[in-house]
Design an enzyme around this catalytic site. Structure first.
Site, PDB file in Angstrom:
ATOM      1  N   SER A 268      21.311  67.916  39.250  1.00 41.40           N
ATOM      2  CA  SER A 268      21.521  69.210  38.598  1.00 41.40           C
ATOM      3  C   SER A 268      22.500  69.004  37.454  1.00 41.40           C
ATOM      4  O   SER A 268      23.266  68.029  37.448  1.00 41.40           O
ATOM      5  CB  SER A 268      22.114  70.203  39.605  1.00 41.40           C
TER       6      SER A 268
ATOM      7  N   TYR B 114      28.190  72.040  46.587  1.00 41.00           N
ATOM      8  CA  TYR B 114      26.914  71.665  45.962  1.00 41.00           C
ATOM      9  C   TYR B 114      27.175  70.734  44.788  1.00 41.00           C
ATOM     10  O   TYR B 114      26.525  69.686  44.645  1.00 41.00           O
ATOM     11  CB  TYR B 114      26.167  72.916  45.497  1.00 41.00           C
TER      12      TYR B 114
END
Length: 239
Positions: A134, A147
């Site tokens: 990401s 995350y």
């Protein structure tokens, strides 16, 4: 010769778009997922592909999955580590910040590393390994720091693995998608990139043997982090 591709979390979102893109270019495709309903839906839409029910955080399930790929196709050429979950945690407010944190880290970081090692033990000269991280791997989001931490760890693993496998000719690609129009982002407003566009950028990066696939807004992120890091961090602080 057809490539054999295994995509974890391949029944929805980016994983499904990648599965369909590989199928459209003539590859043999296997996907895994935890939802029997989603797997059945995938199989009805793509009967030529192999759909496997598996929780990638389970060592037994990973072994069963790789056995199924070997039995059906005889080999594996491309592994796509896509399965993951975005979980918001606020360590400054509330006592639930640590709830199920082991499962989150296992899914987002440990499982893809373990699966990669297990696949390489069976097929040491795979053509490519893909890690879906990401933009948050480079700048952690305020609302989901664990995350960001897990994706940053996967980013580091991909970087080191790329150097280790280079003499074998195995291409290690990291995909850093922006905000994508997937079920995970259903509640978010603002611009979202279609999963099919992310898949197209990924396959192009694989064909060109690039180290990173940077779709949409993430394309300029590495450069901006070098020339305007404080501005990027201020932007992410609102995410």
């Amino acid at each position: 010769m057809k490539q054999v591709v295994l995509i974890t979390g391949g029944t929805s979102g980016i994983g499904l778009a990648l599965a369909e893109a590989f199928l459209n270019q003539g590859s043999d495709v296997a996907v895994c997922g935890r939802s029997e309903i989603a797997l059945d839906r995938f199989s009805r839409a793509h009967p030529q592909a192999l759909a496997i029910q598996a929780d990638v955080t389970s060592g037994e399930a990973r072994t069963t999955m790789l056995n199924a790929v070997a039995e059906r196709f005889g080999r594996l050429d491309v592994l796509v580590n896509n399965a993951g979950a975005f979980i918001e945690r606020n360590f400054a407010n509330g006592s639930d910040a640590m709830r199920d944190i082991e499962q989150e880290v296992a899914l987002n970081l440990i499982a893809p590393i373990q699966l990669t090692g297990e696949a390489l033990n069976r097929w040491p000269t795979m053509a490519a390994i893909v890690f879906v991280t990401s933009g948050f791997a480079l700048v952690s989001p305020t609302r989901a720091p664990t995350y960001g931490a897990a994706k940053a760890g996967l980013h580091g693993f991909a970087e080191g693995l790329r150097r280790q496998l280079a003499p074998r000719g195995t291409h290690v690609l990291e995909l850093l998608p922006p905000t994508v129009d997937t079920p995970m982002n259903a509640n978010l407003t603002g611009k979202k990139m279609p999963p099919s566009e992310v898949a197209a950028v990924t396959l192009k990066a694989l064909a060109l043997r690039r180290p990173m696939a940077l779709p949409g807004a993430t394309k300029q992120l590495p450069l901006l982090l070098r020339i305007a890091p404080n501005a990027i961090k201020r932007m992410v602080s609102r995410m």
